[in-house]
Each structure stands twice: as C-alpha cells, then as structure tokens.
Design a protein around this motif. Structure first.
Motif, PDB file in Angstrom:
ATOM      1  N   LYS A  87       0.802  -1.222   0.000  1.00 48.40           N
ATOM      2  CA  LYS A  87       0.000   0.000   0.000  1.00 48.40           C
ATOM      3  C   LYS A  87       0.837   1.275   0.000  1.00 48.40           C
ATOM      4  CE  LYS A  87      -3.720  -2.269   2.596  1.00 48.40           C
ATOM      5  NZ  LYS A  87      -4.460  -2.284   3.887  1.00 48.40           N
ATOM      6  N   PHE A  88       2.080   1.173   0.477  1.00 51.85           N
ATOM      7  CA  PHE A  88       2.933   2.360   0.567  1.00 51.85           C
ATOM      8  C   PHE A  88       4.202   2.211  -0.272  1.00 51.85           C
ATOM      9  CE2 PHE A  88       0.775   2.139   4.833  1.00 51.85           C
ATOM     10  CZ  PHE A  88      -0.182   3.104   4.528  1.00 51.85           C
ATOM     11  N   SER A  89       4.117   1.450  -1.343  1.00 52.71           N
ATOM     12  CA  SER A  89       5.258   1.190  -2.220  1.00 52.71           C
ATOM     13  C   SER A  89       5.904   2.477  -2.711  1.00 52.71           C
ATOM     14  CB  SER A  89       4.814   0.365  -3.433  1.00 52.71           C
ATOM     15  OG  SER A  89       5.839   0.302  -4.403  1.00 52.71           O
ATOM     16  N   THR A 138       1.323   9.977  -0.914  1.00 58.42           N
ATOM     17  CA  THR A 138       1.965  10.848   0.062  1.00 58.42           C
ATOM     18  C   THR A 138       3.337  11.292  -0.437  1.00 58.42           C
ATOM     19  OG1 THR A 138       0.872   9.688   1.882  1.00 58.42           O
ATOM     20  CG2 THR A 138       2.789  11.024   2.440  1.00 58.42           C
ATOM     21  N   ASN A 139       3.604  12.581  -0.329  1.00 60.17           N
ATOM     22  CA  ASN A 139       4.918  13.107  -0.680  1.00 60.17           C
ATOM     23  C   ASN A 139       5.841  12.986   0.533  1.00 60.17           C
ATOM     24  OD1 ASN A 139       4.173  13.947  -3.331  1.00 60.17           O
ATOM     25  ND2 ASN A 139       3.135  15.722  -2.446  1.00 60.17           N
ATOM     26  N   LEU A 140       6.943  12.295   0.357  1.00 53.51           N
ATOM     27  CA  LEU A 140       7.901  12.064   1.436  1.00 53.51           C
ATOM     28  C   LEU A 140       9.158  12.886   1.191  1.00 53.51           C
ATOM     29  CD1 LEU A 140       7.646   8.163   1.626  1.00 53.51           C
ATOM     30  CD2 LEU A 140       6.356   9.821   2.977  1.00 53.51           C
ATOM     31  N   GLN A 185       4.525  16.550   7.474  1.00 58.61           N
ATOM     32  CA  GLN A 185       3.522  15.636   8.006  1.00 58.61           C
ATOM     33  C   GLN A 185       4.181  14.363   8.514  1.00 58.61           C
ATOM     34  OE1 GLN A 185       0.750  14.167   5.030  1.00 58.61           O
ATOM     35  NE2 GLN A 185       2.263  14.329   3.404  1.00 58.61           N
ATOM     36  N   ALA A 186       3.543  13.748   9.484  1.00 59.63           N
ATOM     37  CA  ALA A 186       4.082  12.535  10.080  1.00 59.63           C
ATOM     38  C   ALA A 186       3.973  11.359   9.117  1.00 59.63           C
ATOM     39  CB  ALA A 186       3.346  12.230  11.371  1.00 59.63           C
ATOM     40  N   THR A 191      -0.556   7.850   6.192  1.00 60.27           N
ATOM     41  CA  THR A 191       0.229   8.436   5.097  1.00 60.27           C
ATOM     42  C   THR A 191       1.214   7.449   4.496  1.00 60.27           C
ATOM     43  OG1 THR A 191       1.918   9.251   6.638  1.00 60.27           O
ATOM     44  CG2 THR A 191       0.073  10.726   6.144  1.00 60.27           C
ATOM     45  N   GLY A 192       1.646   6.481   5.303  1.00 55.90           N
ATOM     46  CA  GLY A 192       2.679   5.551   4.866  1.00 55.90           C
ATOM     47  C   GLY A 192       4.036   5.951   5.371  1.00 55.90           C
TER      48      GLY A 192
END
Length: 378
Positions: A87-89, A138-140, A185-186, A191-192
C-alpha cells in the motif's frame, strides 16, 4: 591487473568517476565507496590491489542508455529504501497495477549522485535529499545519510570474540545509515512510511553456501522461512538444520528467502569453498518492531514483512540474466517518524580468507557450525 582482482575493479571504476578508497596502512584491507553511484560500497579486498575483489560489479550497466526500471551497477553494499510493493510502495505510481512494466526504482537511489560530506583515510560520509511519492500518494521529504567506516583488523576479530591470527587475511566495514523526515507531516499508518533496505551483492561459485541463523520455534521449513518470493525454492537448494538455513548460492537458480523479526537474528553469512572466502554480515534487528511487507500486492497486512533476506540469482523465463550474483539483505523497521525525527540502521560486512582450520574458529563462534559441515550441506 587480472579480472576479478581489486586493482582491476578500481581501474574500471576510475574510468567512470572518482572512487573513494578506504584503507588501513597496517595491512592490505581496502574498500571502494562511490558518491557518484549512490553511496555504494562497490567492493573490498583483504589482500591489496592484486587480491580478490569481493563485491559483484555489473560492468555492462555502465555503458549505453539508462534502464527505465533499475540500473544494476552492482556493489557489495548498497542503500535502498522500501517498501518495494504494498500500500505504501515507493516503486509503483499511485493506482498502477503492480507488474514489472510499472516498476521503477526511484532515481534518488538508482542513478543520481550523492553529496560527499566528509572523508579521511578510513571513513567517508555521504548525504542525499530525496522527494519521493508513495503508492498512497503521500509526498515524502527524506534526508538520507550514510557513513562507511573501515573496521581495524584487531576489532574485526574482537567483534566475534576471537584473537587475530596472522594466517587469516580480513577486511570489514560498518555502514551507518540514517533517514530523517524533512517534511511537514508525520509518517504513519495513514500516510505511509519508508524503511531502510541494505543489499549486499557478491560473486557466486559452484561451492558457495549462504548461512542464515534462525530462532527455533519449529523445524518445518514452511513455518521458518518465506521461500516463494519468485516461486518456491526447491528443497535441494534450501535446507535447514539445528537453527540454521542454507541456500545454495551458485547464481544458477533464481530464488529469495526471508525471515520475519520473530525468527531472524542479527547475523547472516556465506562460505565460498571454491575461493576460500568466509563472509559475515551483522546488522541491527529488533524482534519487537514492525517490518513492512514488500510483496507486489496491496492486500497483504502492512506490517507482515521480513527483517532478513537472502537471494540467489538465476536466469529469467526468457533465458536472460542480470548476474550471476547472490545477495544478503537486512531491513530496518518501519520508519514511523514525526517531522524532524530520524531512524538509524547499521549494517556491517566482514570478509575472511585463510586456512579452513582458522576459518572454522569463526564459523563455530558465529554460527556454531564447522567449515566441513557447511561444505557437506549440498
């Protein structure tokens, strides 16, 4: 320099950049690190320029146009981030089907250079700021830092509870890795979050065996290890006995195995009886932490991943092959970080060559098994 020697690989890498060589003036230990090629430890040796080069280098990857999926330059210790699938690939765009055509290694740890922060004779530090978007959209904002340090000869043996022996040549290094949440953001279950993923690529042989200890709770291999990443590994290539897993590492049959944190330990290694090379990797591992599932599926529980993996390369269905090589891998727990927080993961690699009688003392100390027993597994 003969192909397969450290000097040959150093000369090759000088044609494609400015490799950094860590060395110990008291012996012949050498390690090559590259800022241009994503902070990789490309290779090492225990015997100077004419000594055997321990890392696998994919010479053909340095020529021609970049590959759109992955540029496998090789390297016996490379930094990646996971998860690969789920889900957070970090390897698939949002909503895309998880198939090879859509799989792409992020350029920040595939092709882009890293910043050289500092270096001296025995240590180098590097940094890379990354902006990645995961499968959830989500932008990391990630700052990755990596410090590779040559381990002095005396400490190499003391780490294993042994005294140095002049008949044994050795080289070892520690790779300290850190990622920091530089965003606003955390990173959490909504968010992943990423994880640090370390992969060691080595040269296979007909007589190389990977050795991975496991915590004993069952002696049924299907309950000990995940062994079907790329199809089930045949029983004549994966064996287990008395708390140890053995994987044949000849580069002729593609297969990957993994241990979850309830089974994994802090050690893995290999012995190449053809070239008399004992390799030991040790790394951070937390049996109480949550590790990310990296399968190319979105229906798997997010925190059902492995902490330690091993891979043997082999031909694909169409007969093509990237290697041959084999890998030992470690993964950090999920980086559930608030803005400004960091997660660290250290992974060290040690190589020893010498008489079997002396290498036997090391395998007995680390794996509680003799060199002759390892030789007899396959």
């Amino acid at each position: 320099m003969a192909k397969g020697s450290f000097g040959y690989d150093l000369s090759f890498l000088k044609l494609h950049g400015t490799p950094i060589v860590l060395s110990d003036s008291s012996d012949q230990a050498r390690v090559i690190v590259s800022a241009k090629y994503q902070g990789k430890v490309f290779t090492s040796t225990a015997s100077g320029d004419h000594g055997r080069s321990f890392g696998w280098i994919n010479y053909k990857a340095f020529e021609g146009t970049p590959d759109q999926h992955m540029n496998a330059y090789g390297g016996e210790n490379r930094f990646w981030l996971g998860p690969e699938g789920g889900k957070f690939s970090l390897f698939f765009p949002k909503g895309a089907k998880m198939v090879f055509d859509n799989w792409k290694t992020p350029a920040a740890f595939d092709t882009e250079p890293w910043d050289l922060v500092s270096q001296d004779r025995q240590q180098v530090s590097l940094r890379k700021n990354m902006a990645l978007t995961n499968y959830a959209g989500t932008n990391l904002q990630i700052e990755a830092e990596r410090t590779i340090s040559l381990i002095p000869r005396g400490k190499l043996f003391s780490l294993l509870g042994l005294r140095p022996n002049d008949s044994v040549k050795a080289v070892g290094y520690e790779a300290r890795n850190k990622i920091t949440n530089n965003g606003k953001q955390a990173w959490d279950e909504r968010t992943g979050m990423p994880c640090i993923w370390m992969l060691d690529m080595f040269n296979p042989s007909e007589k190389t065996v990977i050795v991975v200890p496991y915590r004993r709770a069952s002696d049924t291999v299907s309950k000990i290890v995940t062994a079907n990443y790329f199809g089930q590994i045949p029983p004549d290539r994966l064996k287990h006995h008395d708390g140890l897993l053995f994987l044949k590492a000849d580069g002729k049959s593609r297969g990957k195995m993994g241990l979850d944190p309830s089974r994994a330990t802090r050690f893995a290694g290999s012995y190449d009886a053809e070239h008399n090379i004992l390799t030991i990797a040790y790394f951070d591992m937390d049996s109480t932490a949550r590790y990310l599932n990296q399968e190319w599926k979105t229906d798997r529980p997010v925190f059902s991943g492995d902490a330690v993996n091993a891979y043997n390369d082999g031909p694909l269905a169409d007969g093509t092959q990237m290697g041959p090589f084999y890998e030992i891998e470690s993964v950090s727990p999920a980086a559930m970080l608030k803005p400004g927080e960091s997660l660290e993961h250290t992974h060290s690699v040690l190589h020893f060559t010498g008489p079997d009688t002396e290498l036997n003392k090391i395998t007995e100390s680390v794996f509680h098994i003799s060199i002759d027993q390892i030789k007899a597994v396959f």
